[in-house]
Design a protein around this motif. Structure first.
Motif, PDB file in Angstrom:
ATOM      1  N   UNK A  37      32.950  39.693  25.237  1.00  0.00           N
ATOM      2  CA  UNK A  37      33.619  39.098  24.066  1.00  0.00           C
ATOM      3  C   UNK A  37      33.291  37.644  23.662  1.00  0.00           C
ATOM      4  N   UNK A  38      32.782  36.986  24.677  1.00  0.00           N
ATOM      5  CA  UNK A  38      32.145  35.630  24.188  1.00  0.00           C
ATOM      6  C   UNK A  38      30.973  35.635  23.603  1.00  0.00           C
ATOM      7  N   UNK A  39      30.144  36.757  24.099  1.00  0.00           N
ATOM      8  CA  UNK A  39      28.755  36.776  23.478  1.00  0.00           C
ATOM      9  C   UNK A  39      28.892  37.363  21.925  1.00  0.00           C
ATOM     10  N   UNK A  40      29.771  38.253  21.772  1.00  0.00           N
ATOM     11  CA  UNK A  40      30.149  38.729  20.442  1.00  0.00           C
ATOM     12  C   UNK A  40      30.664  37.566  19.712  1.00  0.00           C
ATOM     13  N   UNK A  41      31.511  36.746  20.163  1.00  0.00           N
ATOM     14  CA  UNK A  41      32.110  35.512  19.267  1.00  0.00           C
ATOM     15  C   UNK A  41      31.015  34.592  19.180  1.00  0.00           C
ATOM     16  N   UNK A 117      41.585  33.872  21.888  1.00  0.00           N
ATOM     17  CA  UNK A 117      42.138  35.028  22.571  1.00  0.00           C
ATOM     18  C   UNK A 117      41.292  35.275  23.976  1.00  0.00           C
ATOM     19  N   UNK A 118      39.988  35.011  23.933  1.00  0.00           N
ATOM     20  CA  UNK A 118      39.107  34.908  25.142  1.00  0.00           C
ATOM     21  C   UNK A 118      39.775  34.015  26.286  1.00  0.00           C
ATOM     22  N   UNK A 119      39.776  32.598  26.018  1.00  0.00           N
ATOM     23  CA  UNK A 119      40.715  32.062  26.959  1.00  0.00           C
ATOM     24  C   UNK A 119      41.843  32.332  27.302  1.00  0.00           C
ATOM     25  N   UNK A 158      34.421  36.397  41.044  1.00  0.00           N
ATOM     26  CA  UNK A 158      34.546  37.788  41.153  1.00  0.00           C
ATOM     27  C   UNK A 158      35.839  38.494  41.153  1.00  0.00           C
ATOM     28  N   UNK A 159      36.895  38.122  41.645  1.00  0.00           N
ATOM     29  CA  UNK A 159      38.185  38.677  41.312  1.00  0.00           C
ATOM     30  C   UNK A 159      38.526  38.578  39.810  1.00  0.00           C
ATOM     31  N   UNK A 160      38.510  37.501  39.425  1.00  0.00           N
ATOM     32  CA  UNK A 160      38.765  37.361  37.816  1.00  0.00           C
ATOM     33  C   UNK A 160      37.981  38.065  36.980  1.00  0.00           C
ATOM     34  N   UNK A 161      36.656  38.297  37.457  1.00  0.00           N
ATOM     35  CA  UNK A 161      35.724  38.982  36.539  1.00  0.00           C
ATOM     36  C   UNK A 161      36.344  40.618  36.602  1.00  0.00           C
ATOM     37  N   UNK A 162      36.693  40.913  38.064  1.00  0.00           N
ATOM     38  CA  UNK A 162      37.009  42.454  38.028  1.00  0.00           C
ATOM     39  C   UNK A 162      38.511  42.584  37.297  1.00  0.00           C
ATOM     40  N   UNK A 163      39.235  41.672  37.417  1.00  0.00           N
ATOM     41  CA  UNK A 163      40.611  41.663  36.550  1.00  0.00           C
ATOM     42  C   UNK A 163      40.383  41.817  35.101  1.00  0.00           C
ATOM     43  N   UNK A 164      39.492  41.129  34.515  1.00  0.00           N
ATOM     44  CA  UNK A 164      39.056  41.038  32.957  1.00  0.00           C
ATOM     45  C   UNK A 164      38.386  42.427  32.686  1.00  0.00           C
ATOM     46  N   UNK A 165      37.658  42.857  33.571  1.00  0.00           N
ATOM     47  CA  UNK A 165      37.154  44.114  33.303  1.00  0.00           C
ATOM     48  C   UNK A 165      38.145  45.253  33.255  1.00  0.00           C
ATOM     49  N   UNK A 166      39.278  45.268  34.084  1.00  0.00           N
ATOM     50  CA  UNK A 166      40.434  45.961  34.240  1.00  0.00           C
ATOM     51  C   UNK A 166      41.359  45.851  32.902  1.00  0.00           C
ATOM     52  N   UNK A 167      41.329  44.699  32.188  1.00  0.00           N
ATOM     53  CA  UNK A 167      42.200  44.577  31.302  1.00  0.00           C
ATOM     54  C   UNK A 167      41.865  45.222  29.944  1.00  0.00           C
ATOM     55  N   UNK A 168      42.634  45.503  28.950  1.00  0.00           N
ATOM     56  CA  UNK A 168      42.205  46.180  27.732  1.00  0.00           C
ATOM     57  C   UNK A 168      41.505  45.360  26.931  1.00  0.00           C
ATOM     58  N   UNK A 169      40.469  45.766  26.184  1.00  0.00           N
ATOM     59  CA  UNK A 169      39.536  45.210  25.241  1.00  0.00           C
ATOM     60  C   UNK A 169      40.546  44.710  23.913  1.00  0.00           C
ATOM     61  N   UNK A 170      40.105  43.495  23.447  1.00  0.00           N
ATOM     62  CA  UNK A 170      40.987  43.135  22.390  1.00  0.00           C
ATOM     63  C   UNK A 170      40.306  43.262  20.928  1.00  0.00           C
TER      64      UNK A 170
END
Length: 170
Positions: A37-41, A117-119, A158-170
Motif C-alpha cells: 500500500x505504501x509503494x502504491x501510494x 489509511x496506511x498509518x 514480524x508479528x505486525x507484518x503478519x497481522x497486516x497481511x491478515x487484515x483486509x486490503x483497503x
C-alpha cells in the motif's frame, strides 16, 4: 517473624510480576516501506509530482521565451510597450511562484491523504499484536526516543507484518 514472611512474599510477588512484563519494539519506517500500500501510494505521489513538475517546466520555458524576446527587442520598443511587457513578465513569474507554493501544498495534502489509511491500519495492527502478546509497551525505534532496549525486548515487526497481511486490503 510474620512481618518478615509477609514482606518476603510481597517481594516475591513483585519480582514475579516484573518478570512477566513484556516490552517490544518495531522500526516503523522500515515497516511502512515494506507494505505494498505504501509503494502504491508512493507511485501515485510520484506521478502527481511529475505532472506538476512538467507543468512548471512548461511555464518556465514560456517565461524564458518571452523574456528572451523582450530582451532582444527592449531597446527598440516604445516606453509604454516596454512597461507592459515588463509587467507581463513579472506577473508570469508571480503566477509561477504561486503555482509552485500551491503545488507543494497540494502534494503534502495528497501525501497525507494517501498515508493516513496506511498509518491507521499499521496502528490497528500494532494494537492488536500488543494485546495478543501481552506487551506493556511497543516502542518505535525510528523515533530515536528509546534510549536502550535489551535482548529481552521482542521485535514485534514480524508479528505486525503478519497481522497486516491478515487484515483486509483497503
Amino acid at each position: 517473624m510474620i512481618l518478615a514472611v509477609v514482606a518476603m512474599l510481597m517481594a516475591c510477588t513483585v519480582s514475579a510480576q516484573a518478570q512477566n512484563l513484556k516490552f517490544a519494539h518495531i522500526d516503523s519506517q522500515k515497516l511502512v516501506q515494506q507494505l505494498d500500500e505504501f509503494k502504491q501510494a508512493q507511485s501515485k505521489l510520484e506521478a502527481e509530482s511529475k505532472k506538476i513538475s512538467e507543468q512548471m517546466q512548461s511555464m518556465q520555458t514560456e517565461l524564458q521565451t518571452k523574456y528572451n524576446d523582450y530582451m532582444s527587442k527592449a531597446d527598440s520598443l516604445p516606453d509604454v510597450v516596454r512597461q507592459v511587457r515588463e509587467q507581463e513578465l513579472q506577473e508570469m513569474q508571480q503566477r509561477m511562484q504561486v503555482m509552485g507554493q500551491a503545488a507543494e501544498q497540494s502534494l503534502q495534502q495528497t501525501q497525507a491523504k494517501l498515508l493516513q489509511p496506511i498509518l491507521t491500519k499499521i496502528q490497528e495492527a500494532i494494537d492488536a499484536v500488543g494485546k495478543e502478546n501481552g506487551f506493556i509497551y511497543v516502542f518505535d525505534l525510528t523515533s530515536q526516543v528509546v534510549l536502550y532496549h535489551s535482548e529481552q525486548s521482542v521485535d514485534a515487526e514480524p508479528l505486525v507484518l503478519a497481522k497486516l497481511a491478515s487484515m483486509p486490503k483497503q
